[in-house]
Scaffold this motif. Sequence first.
Motif, PDB file in Angstrom:
ATOM      1  N   VAL A 193      -4.364  -4.196  12.574  1.00  0.00           N
ATOM      2  CA  VAL A 193      -3.408  -3.820  11.642  1.00  0.00           C
ATOM      3  C   VAL A 193      -4.318  -3.380  10.402  1.00  0.00           C
ATOM      4  O   VAL A 193      -5.227  -4.042   9.797  1.00  0.00           O
ATOM      5  N   LEU A 194      -3.959  -2.107  10.165  1.00  0.00           N
ATOM      6  CA  LEU A 194      -4.529  -1.632   8.847  1.00  0.00           C
ATOM      7  C   LEU A 194      -3.572  -1.782   7.404  1.00  0.00           C
ATOM      8  O   LEU A 194      -2.406  -1.605   7.821  1.00  0.00           O
ATOM      9  N   SER A 195      -4.237  -2.306   6.609  1.00  0.00           N
ATOM     10  CA  SER A 195      -3.392  -2.278   5.157  1.00  0.00           C
ATOM     11  C   SER A 195      -4.081  -1.229   4.201  1.00  0.00           C
ATOM     12  O   SER A 195      -5.267  -1.461   3.954  1.00  0.00           O
ATOM     13  N   ALA A 196      -3.237  -0.523   3.442  1.00  0.00           N
ATOM     14  CA  ALA A 196      -3.650   0.414   2.503  1.00  0.00           C
ATOM     15  C   ALA A 196      -3.640  -0.281   1.081  1.00  0.00           C
ATOM     16  O   ALA A 196      -4.393   0.305   0.043  1.00  0.00           O
ATOM     17  N   GLY A 197      -2.921  -1.268   0.699  1.00  0.00           N
ATOM     18  CA  GLY A 197      -2.742  -1.553  -0.656  1.00  0.00           C
ATOM     19  C   GLY A 197      -2.388  -0.505  -1.595  1.00  0.00           C
ATOM     20  O   GLY A 197      -2.463  -0.586  -2.645  1.00  0.00           O
ATOM     21  N   TRP A 198      -1.120   0.135  -0.862  1.00  0.00           N
ATOM     22  CA  TRP A 198      -0.433   1.230  -1.963  1.00  0.00           C
ATOM     23  C   TRP A 198       0.199   0.620  -3.101  1.00  0.00           C
ATOM     24  O   TRP A 198      -0.051   1.096  -3.966  1.00  0.00           O
ATOM     25  N   ILE A 199       0.885  -0.724  -2.842  1.00  0.00           N
ATOM     26  CA  ILE A 199       1.785  -1.213  -3.926  1.00  0.00           C
ATOM     27  C   ILE A 199       0.776  -2.264  -4.582  1.00  0.00           C
ATOM     28  O   ILE A 199       0.757  -2.455  -5.753  1.00  0.00           O
ATOM     29  N   THR A 200       0.461  -2.992  -3.812  1.00  0.00           N
ATOM     30  CA  THR A 200      -0.591  -4.264  -4.224  1.00  0.00           C
ATOM     31  C   THR A 200      -1.519  -3.955  -5.018  1.00  0.00           C
ATOM     32  O   THR A 200      -2.101  -4.561  -5.859  1.00  0.00           O
ATOM     33  N   ALA A 201      -2.286  -2.646  -4.908  1.00  0.00           N
ATOM     34  CA  ALA A 201      -3.378  -2.311  -5.453  1.00  0.00           C
ATOM     35  C   ALA A 201      -4.574  -3.083  -5.242  1.00  0.00           C
ATOM     36  O   ALA A 201      -5.486  -2.921  -6.168  1.00  0.00           O
ATOM     37  N   LYS A 202      -4.631  -3.609  -4.222  1.00  0.00           N
ATOM     38  CA  LYS A 202      -5.556  -4.685  -3.938  1.00  0.00           C
ATOM     39  C   LYS A 202      -6.219  -5.031  -2.607  1.00  0.00           C
ATOM     40  O   LYS A 202      -5.288  -4.778  -1.722  1.00  0.00           O
ATOM     41  N   PRO A 257      -7.695  -3.345   0.305  1.00  0.00           N
ATOM     42  CA  PRO A 257      -7.264  -2.752   1.471  1.00  0.00           C
ATOM     43  C   PRO A 257      -8.061  -3.227   2.737  1.00  0.00           C
ATOM     44  O   PRO A 257      -9.211  -3.769   2.319  1.00  0.00           O
ATOM     45  N   ASN A 258      -7.513  -3.587   3.932  1.00  0.00           N
ATOM     46  CA  ASN A 258      -8.286  -4.191   4.693  1.00  0.00           C
ATOM     47  C   ASN A 258      -7.772  -3.880   6.380  1.00  0.00           C
ATOM     48  O   ASN A 258      -6.934  -3.069   6.649  1.00  0.00           O
ATOM     49  N   LEU A 259      -8.610  -4.438   7.340  1.00  0.00           N
ATOM     50  CA  LEU A 259      -8.439  -4.369   8.661  1.00  0.00           C
ATOM     51  C   LEU A 259      -8.092  -5.795   9.330  1.00  0.00           C
ATOM     52  O   LEU A 259      -9.037  -6.733   9.062  1.00  0.00           O
ATOM     53  N   ILE A 260      -6.960  -6.172   9.889  1.00  0.00           N
ATOM     54  CA  ILE A 260      -6.656  -7.546  10.242  1.00  0.00           C
ATOM     55  C   ILE A 260      -6.915  -7.493  11.586  1.00  0.00           C
ATOM     56  O   ILE A 260      -6.215  -6.585  12.484  1.00  0.00           O
ATOM     57  N   LEU A 261      -7.386  -8.399  12.496  1.00  0.00           N
ATOM     58  CA  LEU A 261      -7.336  -8.835  13.756  1.00  0.00           C
ATOM     59  C   LEU A 261      -6.471  -9.980  13.992  1.00  0.00           C
ATOM     60  O   LEU A 261      -6.429 -10.917  13.208  1.00  0.00           O
ATOM     61  N   ALA A 262      -5.501  -9.886  15.293  1.00  0.00           N
ATOM     62  CA  ALA A 262      -4.688 -10.904  15.514  1.00  0.00           C
ATOM     63  C   ALA A 262      -4.738 -10.964  17.080  1.00  0.00           C
ATOM     64  O   ALA A 262      -5.202 -10.234  17.797  1.00  0.00           O
ATOM     65  N   HIS A 263      -4.332 -12.171  17.649  1.00  0.00           N
ATOM     66  CA  HIS A 263      -4.287 -12.114  19.114  1.00  0.00           C
ATOM     67  C   HIS A 263      -2.900 -12.240  19.544  1.00  0.00           C
ATOM     68  O   HIS A 263      -2.111 -12.751  19.005  1.00  0.00           O
ATOM     69  N   LEU A 264      -2.447 -11.303  20.570  1.00  0.00           N
ATOM     70  CA  LEU A 264      -1.161 -11.363  21.173  1.00  0.00           C
ATOM     71  C   LEU A 264      -1.018 -12.179  22.567  1.00  0.00           C
ATOM     72  O   LEU A 264      -1.789 -11.893  23.615  1.00  0.00           O
ATOM     73  N   ASN A 265      -0.137 -13.172  22.416  1.00  0.00           N
ATOM     74  CA  ASN A 265       0.109 -14.139  23.595  1.00  0.00           C
ATOM     75  C   ASN A 265       0.762 -13.462  24.433  1.00  0.00           C
ATOM     76  O   ASN A 265       1.785 -12.602  24.133  1.00  0.00           O
ATOM     77  N   GLU A 266       0.546 -13.498  25.857  1.00  0.00           N
ATOM     78  CA  GLU A 266       1.074 -12.905  26.999  1.00  0.00           C
ATOM     79  C   GLU A 266       2.688 -13.820  26.998  1.00  0.00           C
ATOM     80  O   GLU A 266       2.941 -14.902  26.873  1.00  0.00           O
TER      81      GLU A 266
END
Length: 323
Positions: A303-312, A314-323
Amino acid sequence: MSKKLSAPALSTAVLAVAAVATATLTPVPASAVSAPLDNARIAVHFDLAEGQTPENIALTPRGTAYVTFAQGRQIAEISAKGSTRILATLPEPADGGVHTPVLGFPLTSGIVRAHDGTLYFLYATGTPDLTGVWRLRAGGEPQRIAELPADGLPNGLALDPHTRTLYAADSALGTIWSVPTSGGTATAWSTAPELASTGFLGANGLKVHHGAVWVTNLDKGTVLRIPVHHDGRAGSVRTRATGLPGIDDFAFTGHGDQLLAALDGPSEVALVQPDGSHSTVLNPADGLQNPTSIALRGDAVYVLSAGWITAKDPNLILAHLNE
């Protein structure tokens, strides 16, 4: 325009997205990641001051990610270990991009990767010499392969590898364009009214899935499905989900038509079921800063975040999807 973020240039985008968020924002849950996701963590932090506002993402089977930096005019490679390498910086328009529709700054947006490693991506500048579909081959220089209207805002991009067709969602003109991967003239594949904006951004995220083009409409908070007929023409639009404020890009989970959607304004990720019902599975407590796009590799969720509103942050989040 330099790589540094321009506050005046950013203000148009921030205020417009903030208006969407304010009008539809619901209380943020105190709890963090929810089923079927777990183990969410921030894997990469980007540099806001350098224009590293990540907009879209394409993955390789080995976990490398290719990312567009919306305001940095750049294509970047993110290694599986989290290091960032700039592959290309796109030419700056002569007017600095001030005539880019809606936003007022040059926008590097959707990106896809072909099986041979070729990257295709979109660039909007408000000028006829640069706006369009671009290509980057390994070791090469970026080149535009198809012109798109200067008064449009090409945003989401999808690839149908079987027909070698690229589909581009135009958020300003409410149009889906089709372009062969070899390049050439763009065709207005769909101009259905469901794609139009209501004042900010219309057609946005885009995917090819099970014989159809799926597209979001940010202003209307909808997910749309448009069948691809045997002759390549667009079928009738069907609305598959509503009530998703500030929806940007999305990705299918591999379970039929179930998908994960990035909700830019509220800083949430929603799990959308085939019947259109949806629930929040990530929120700001997980580190989201106005998420823009999602991709999956197996059970790994990016998941990418750009910080358009928060203005702080910007990052890449990794998560695990359970089946």
